[in-house]
Motif scaffolding. Structure first.
Motif, short mmCIF file in Angstrom:
data_model
loop_
_atom_site.label_atom_id
_atom_site.label_comp_id
_atom_site.label_asym_id
_atom_site.label_seq_id
_atom_site.Cartn_x
_atom_site.Cartn_y
_atom_site.Cartn_z
N ARG A 141 48.31 95.48 35.69
CA ARG A 141 47.07 95.55 35.89
C ARG A 141 46.12 95.37 34.77
N ASP A 142 46.35 95.53 33.45
CA ASP A 142 45.58 95.76 32.42
C ASP A 142 45.40 94.16 31.97
N LYS A 143 46.13 93.33 32.63
CA LYS A 143 45.97 91.85 32.12
C LYS A 143 44.97 91.30 33.29
N CYS A 144 44.74 91.98 34.16
CA CYS A 144 44.10 91.15 35.54
C CYS A 144 42.60 91.88 35.37
N GLU A 190 40.32 88.49 41.34
CA GLU A 190 41.01 87.52 42.31
C GLU A 190 39.96 86.76 42.90
N CYS A 191 40.57 85.54 43.22
CA CYS A 191 39.80 84.55 44.04
C CYS A 191 40.60 83.84 44.77
N SER A 192 40.19 83.34 45.90
CA SER A 192 41.01 82.71 47.09
C SER A 192 40.27 80.98 47.29
N ALA A 193 41.09 80.44 47.82
CA ALA A 193 40.46 79.06 48.50
C ALA A 193 40.23 79.38 49.84
N ALA A 194 39.56 78.19 50.52
CA ALA A 194 38.93 78.43 52.01
C ALA A 194 40.33 78.68 52.67
N GLY A 216 42.97 93.80 46.43
CA GLY A 216 42.21 94.88 46.09
C GLY A 216 41.54 94.66 44.74
N LEU A 217 41.74 93.67 43.95
CA LEU A 217 40.95 93.59 42.85
C LEU A 217 39.70 92.94 43.11
#
Length: 357
Positions: A53-56, A59-63, A70-71
């Protein structure tokens, strides 16, 4: 400001080399979940979220993507502004492909100043537009699903040290989580223990390993031998399993890993709520009993003393009382410790103790 993690593919006492070994991955990560709608295909994202978790940073997504860890949801530019160094393609779809619909966001990440790190089978340089964009913006394209060069064919020679392998009734149901939890518990008991990663997610968590499903089949067992070399007699290698001996597509990887690891102990991982093999509805799930029997039968070829240390169930879809009742009942039925590696507790302690017995 970004920091880096050094990526090595093999233990320091092996001789095989890899062109990607020694790379420094820029941290923290922005996790890219593609367009997946099935959480099991986002196991890389969940693995990094839960174990690194400390490395993140987000988040993102495509369509079309609906899965979330939950980030925080961030654009590549927003992530870069918060110090992100890399976008990690954090999904593992069938075939490890990068569909055209992902390309605009990947190029956007390069433009924002992020490297792209991928564990897919498709090489990033082969994705239209990525090589040119990376060169234009001075960023790196890093494929971690690249096996070492010059892997030797397995010898079957018995090695010193102790080994534990996690095996499964299917893909994406907890082999990595179980191996990480067991390695952590064994280290906590003062034992010399190493987690050995065999997939892209484990490699990103641990900073090293071999992506077994990218190794040519003739060298699978040899790669497993290189990954867990001779060690002190009291040292434990806890090896992350891959696939399933019962899987219609991926059983070859599982068998090569079993023969090359030569485990003294194995732990079976199972999702009690899954009725069919993931992505293959025509194939029902095998029983835990069948996997135990098959693993002992095939594993005896390279380690006649192989034994089952217990079973780990993924009970994430259950309430605490229901999960506890199931684990207790299955332990009685199988005559083995049965636990959930995330819930831990007394059942998990019994599993660890039986593995070490």
């Amino acid at each position: 400001m970004t920091v880096a993690i050094k990526l090595d593919y093999l233990p320091a006492d092996t001789s095989a080399a890899n062109t990607a070994a020694g790379l420094e991955l820029a941290l923290p990560y922005l996790l890219f979940l593609g367009d997946v709608t099935e959480p099991a295909y986002a196991k890389t994202a969940f693995g990094l979220h839960d174990w690194a978790r400390d490395k993140c940073v987000g988040e993102c997504s495509a369509a079309g993507g609906t899965v979330t860890t939950g980030l925080p949801r961030l654009t590549p530019a927003q992530a870069a502004a918060q110090g992100a160094g890399s976008l990690v393609i954090a999904v593992a779809n069938s075939g490890g492909v990068i569909p055209p619909g992902w390309q605009p966001l990947l190029i956007e990440a390069l433009e924002a100043g992020l490297d792209i790190v991928s564990g897919m089978h498709v090489r990033l340089v082969d994705v239209p537009g990525l090589r040119e964009s990376a060169e234009r913006f001075g960023r790196r394209l890093i494929d971690v699903r690249t096996p070492p060069a010059d892997i030797a064919i397995a010898t079957g020679r018995k090695r010193t040290g102790k080994r534990l392998l996690t095996v499964g009734t299917d893909c994406a149901l907890g082999k990595k989580y179980t191996a990480l939890a067991l390695a952590e518990a064994m280290s906590g008991r003062g034992l010399a223990t190493d987690f050995r990663a065999t997939g892209q997610t484990g490699i990103l968590i641990a900073g090293g390993g071999i992506p077994m499903d990218a190794v040519i089949s003739d060298f699978e067992a040899g790669a497993a031998e290189a990954l867990s070399p001779d060690a002190h007699p009291a040292h434990w290698d806890v090896v992350e399993g891959q696939g399933s001996l019962w899987h219609p597509a991926y059983a070859g990887v599982s068998l090569g890993l079993l023969h090359g690891t030569q485990p003294d102990v194995f732990v079976v991982c199972h999702d009690p709520g899954r009725t069919h093999v993931l992505g293959l509805p025509g194939f029902t799930m095998p029983g835990v009993d069948e996997i135990i029997e098959a693993t002992i039968l095939l594993g005896r070829r390279t380690n006649p003393d192989i034994r089952c240390g217990g079973v780990c169930y993924n009970t994430s879809a259950m309430g605490a009382a229901e999960a506890e009742a199931l684990l207790a009942a299955e332990s009685v039925r199988l005559g083995l410790p049965v636990a959930d590696p995330i819930r831990r507790g007394i059942a998990f302690d019994r599993l660890v103790e039986n593995c070490l017995a």
